[in-house]
Design an enzyme around this catalytic site. Structure first.
Site, mmCIF file in Angstrom:
data_model
loop_
_atom_site.group_PDB
_atom_site.id
_atom_site.type_symbol
_atom_site.label_atom_id
_atom_site.label_comp_id
_atom_site.label_asym_id
_atom_site.label_seq_id
_atom_site.Cartn_x
_atom_site.Cartn_y
_atom_site.Cartn_z
ATOM 1 N N HIS A 126 28.293 35.110 47.731
ATOM 2 C CA HIS A 126 28.505 35.189 46.283
ATOM 3 C C HIS A 126 27.963 33.890 45.681
ATOM 4 O O HIS A 126 27.952 32.853 46.342
ATOM 5 C CB HIS A 126 30.017 35.294 46.064
ATOM 6 C CG HIS A 126 30.446 35.542 44.650
ATOM 7 N ND1 HIS A 126 30.489 34.549 43.702
ATOM 8 C CD2 HIS A 126 30.887 36.669 44.037
ATOM 9 C CE1 HIS A 126 30.941 35.053 42.564
ATOM 10 N NE2 HIS A 126 31.187 36.339 42.735
ATOM 11 N N ASP A 204 34.877 31.598 52.587
ATOM 12 C CA ASP A 204 35.207 32.141 51.278
ATOM 13 C C ASP A 204 35.957 33.450 51.516
ATOM 14 O O ASP A 204 35.353 34.462 51.884
ATOM 15 C CB ASP A 204 33.912 32.365 50.491
ATOM 16 C CG ASP A 204 34.139 33.158 49.203
ATOM 17 O OD1 ASP A 204 35.302 33.445 48.874
ATOM 18 O OD2 ASP A 204 33.133 33.487 48.536
ATOM 19 N N GLN A 207 37.367 38.054 49.184
ATOM 20 C CA GLN A 207 37.432 39.508 49.379
ATOM 21 C C GLN A 207 38.289 39.915 50.576
ATOM 22 O O GLN A 207 38.532 41.098 50.779
ATOM 23 C CB GLN A 207 36.012 40.070 49.577
ATOM 24 C CG GLN A 207 35.090 39.899 48.388
ATOM 25 C CD GLN A 207 35.518 40.725 47.202
ATOM 26 O OE1 GLN A 207 36.216 41.729 47.334
ATOM 27 N NE2 GLN A 207 35.103 40.313 46.015
ATOM 28 N N LYS A 230 42.199 38.817 42.652
ATOM 29 C CA LYS A 230 41.730 39.994 43.391
ATOM 30 C C LYS A 230 42.826 40.513 44.336
ATOM 31 O O LYS A 230 42.663 41.538 44.974
ATOM 32 C CB LYS A 230 40.491 39.635 44.216
ATOM 33 C CG LYS A 230 39.288 39.206 43.378
ATOM 34 C CD LYS A 230 38.099 38.943 44.281
ATOM 35 C CE LYS A 230 37.061 38.030 43.659
ATOM 36 N NZ LYS A 230 36.182 38.686 42.697
ATOM 37 N N CYS A 369 26.935 38.946 41.254
ATOM 38 C CA CYS A 369 26.883 37.498 41.522
ATOM 39 C C CYS A 369 26.340 37.229 42.915
ATOM 40 O O CYS A 369 26.833 36.351 43.627
ATOM 41 C CB CYS A 369 28.251 36.847 41.338
ATOM 42 S SG CYS A 369 28.856 36.943 39.669
#
Lengths: 412, 126
Positions: A126, A204, A207, A230, A369
């Site tokens: 991302h 990261d 998600q 999220k 993104c």
């Protein structure tokens, strides 16, 4: 097993007030949780209750409200840290995952990178895990390198080893689950190989934490960033880091609360984690995220993952019924999260999303993104459906219906 | 008939007028919509102070491609200096459909690059 997951979680739908909404005369089908999830009333009520009954700032008030606010805030931190199996004093509240990554890129990157060093990221990152490293490399003279994303959508550990073997990589920054392809990357293995080569790893997890069990001690990375919005919570981010690194790093932002003592010319720093939390925190948001992880823990992250897996499998089974559709990402649902990107021949993703909206089906359209990945895939944009606990097989059916309707409008 | 995707909009999308490249050309410009990554470029040949020929290229949604196609038809033959006077309302008027705020930049990207080529003004039309 899939049917069990659905029946276990389907009762959770009632917890999401927004699902009562109708748009354009249709009940809402929200398929954009990879961008931001909806919130259960437990999260909304925790924040409302804090504002209505306990609001005060944290770590200062001698009065009752200050004590209550601090207890709620620090209690949330403890439960959030436990949720991902990490120490609470090494779990820092940030604005979002982007700020968490920037914190490392500034506080660690500027102090440790230099000419001849390399930062290794992947083509499926991302923008939030690309641009902070571009800036850090510009400032320090380090070089930014990319691991390639082949057609399978899965990274090559051989390629990783080859780059690490050159001996210049100081940090590997990689997404746990791709927000575009859904690929679940083997971050535990990546962190292990990076460490063996003398490099740090930042993961990261924007998600991953929302949709699957995440055990940070098992992954054993040096930094792990994610975001609450999220994960059924409000907009507040988390950075988890290794103690010796966080101790050594300079602060990211300077200001109130992050100091121990301020002299005219210099200052000393507060203990962890507050050294990295300058200024007044987003207190209600932290408390809301505490409620969100309670909610997810009660639902059971294994059940959440089973539900995502089942819906993804069902979407991958039904979507090919739409003529002209191309699906992207790994085919094996054991290796992908609850996100399904697609394009339709003769229709731009923007138009797909616009026409789905006529039937209250919310899908994302655009570059997500992840413009470098779009170029690798050879597309300008894709449409994307993504799932969370409140989605059902019926939602996938409604998406297929909307897509067939969209093709009719376009005379396809 | 669909209120947004009218027959003539879809016709311009599927069969864009003046699509392609022009070599040699006198003016060119290239830009993108940061929201969606759609890209559009334009080549213009100028003769006697007028837009003598124009081709646009790139990729985008039905609204952006149709708007670029319709705008290109209007521009050919126009004195170059008049392009600067065309604004967002003019484009939306030419399109003949209601444009929601989320699709506004789609509709304006064509004029943006064509105005950029003729005036050097890189701002979004207002």
């Amino acid at each position: 097993m899939g049917a069990v997951a659905e029946s276990t979680l389907s009762r959770l739908r009632a917890d999401f007030p927004i699902l009562d909404r109708e748009i354009n005369g249709h009940s809402l089908v929200y398929l954009d949780s990879a961008a931001s999830s909806q919130k259960p009333r437990q999260v909304i009520e925790a924040m409302d209750s804090f504002y209505a009954h306990s609001y005060g700032t944290v770590h200062r008030g001698v009065y009752e409200l200050g004590r209550e606010a601090t207890e709620l805030f620090e209690g949330a931190r403890e439960r959030i840290a436990a949720f991902v199996n990490w120490d609470s004093d090494l779990s820092i509240f940030t604005r979002n995952a982007t700020e968490a990554i920037n914190l490392v890129a500034y506080a660690w990157g500027r102090g440790n990178l230099g000419p001849g060093d390399e930062v290794l990221i992947t083509e499926m990152e991302h923008h939030s895990n690309i641009v902070p490293w571009q800036l850090a490399c510009e400032d320090t003279g380090a070089k930014l390198r990319y691991l390639s994303v082949p057609e399978s959508g899965e990274l090559s550990l051989d390629e990783l080893d080859a780059v690490l073997a050159e001996g210049r990589v100081r940090l590997v920054a990689v997404g746990h689950v791709s927000n575009v392809l859904g690929t679940i990357n083997p971050v535990e293995e990546i962190a292990r190989r990076a460490r063996a080569a003398g490099a740090l790893t930042l993961v990261d997890g924007a998600q991953s934490v929302p949709q699957m069990p995440v055990d940070l001690r098992a992954i054993d990375a040096d930094f792990y960033a994610w975001t609450g919005h999220k994960a059924l919570g409000p907009t507040v981010g988390m950075l988890h880091g290794r103690r010796e690194l966080l101790k050594e790093m300079r602060p990211f932002l300077g200001g109130g609360h992050m100091i121990s003592r301020v002299e005219r010319e210099h200052s000393t720093w507060n203990e962890l984690p507050w050294k990295f939390e300058a200024g007044t925190n987003a207190i209600a948001e932290a408390i809301g995220l505490g409620a969100a992880v309670d909610y997810l823990a009660a639902a059971g992250m294994d059940a959440v993952r089973a539900h995502e897996r089942e819906l993804t499998a069902y979407a991958l089974e039904r979507l090919p019924e739409v003529a002209g559709i191309t699906l992207y990402g790994p085919r094996d649902v054991d290796r992908r999260g609850g996100v399904v990107p697609f394009t339709i021949e003769g229709m731009h993703p923007h138009d797909i999303a616009e026409l789905c909206d006529r039937e209250a089906v919310c899908v994302r359209a655009g570059h997500h993104c992840a413009q470098p990945l779009m170029r690798v895939l050879g597309v300008g944009a894709t449409a994307r459906a993504s799932f969370h606990v409140y989605n059902t097989r019926d939602d996938v059916d409604r998406l297929v219906h909307a897509l067939n309707g969209a093709r009719e409008v376009f005379g396809l | 008939m669909d209120a947004l995707y009218r027959d003539y909009i879809l016709d311009h999308y599927k069969n864009p007028r003046n699509f392609g490249e022009l070599d040699p050309h006198d003016l060119e410009w290239h830009d993108h919509n940061p929201l969606c990554g759609d890209e559009l470029g334009v080549h213009i040949v100028v003769k006697d102070g007028r837009v003598a020929d124009l081709r646009f290229h790139g990729q985008g949604c039905a609204i952006s491609q149709a708007a670029a196609s319709i705008t290109s038809e209007e521009l050919i033959g126009l004195p170059v200096e008049e392009v600067a006077g065309l604004d967002a309302d003019w484009v939306i008027d030419q399109l003949g459909i209601e444009i929601s705020p989320t699709r506004r930049k789609c509709a304006l990207l064509g004029l943006k690059v064509m105005r950029g080529a003729t005036t050097g003004d890189a701002s979004w039309p207002e």
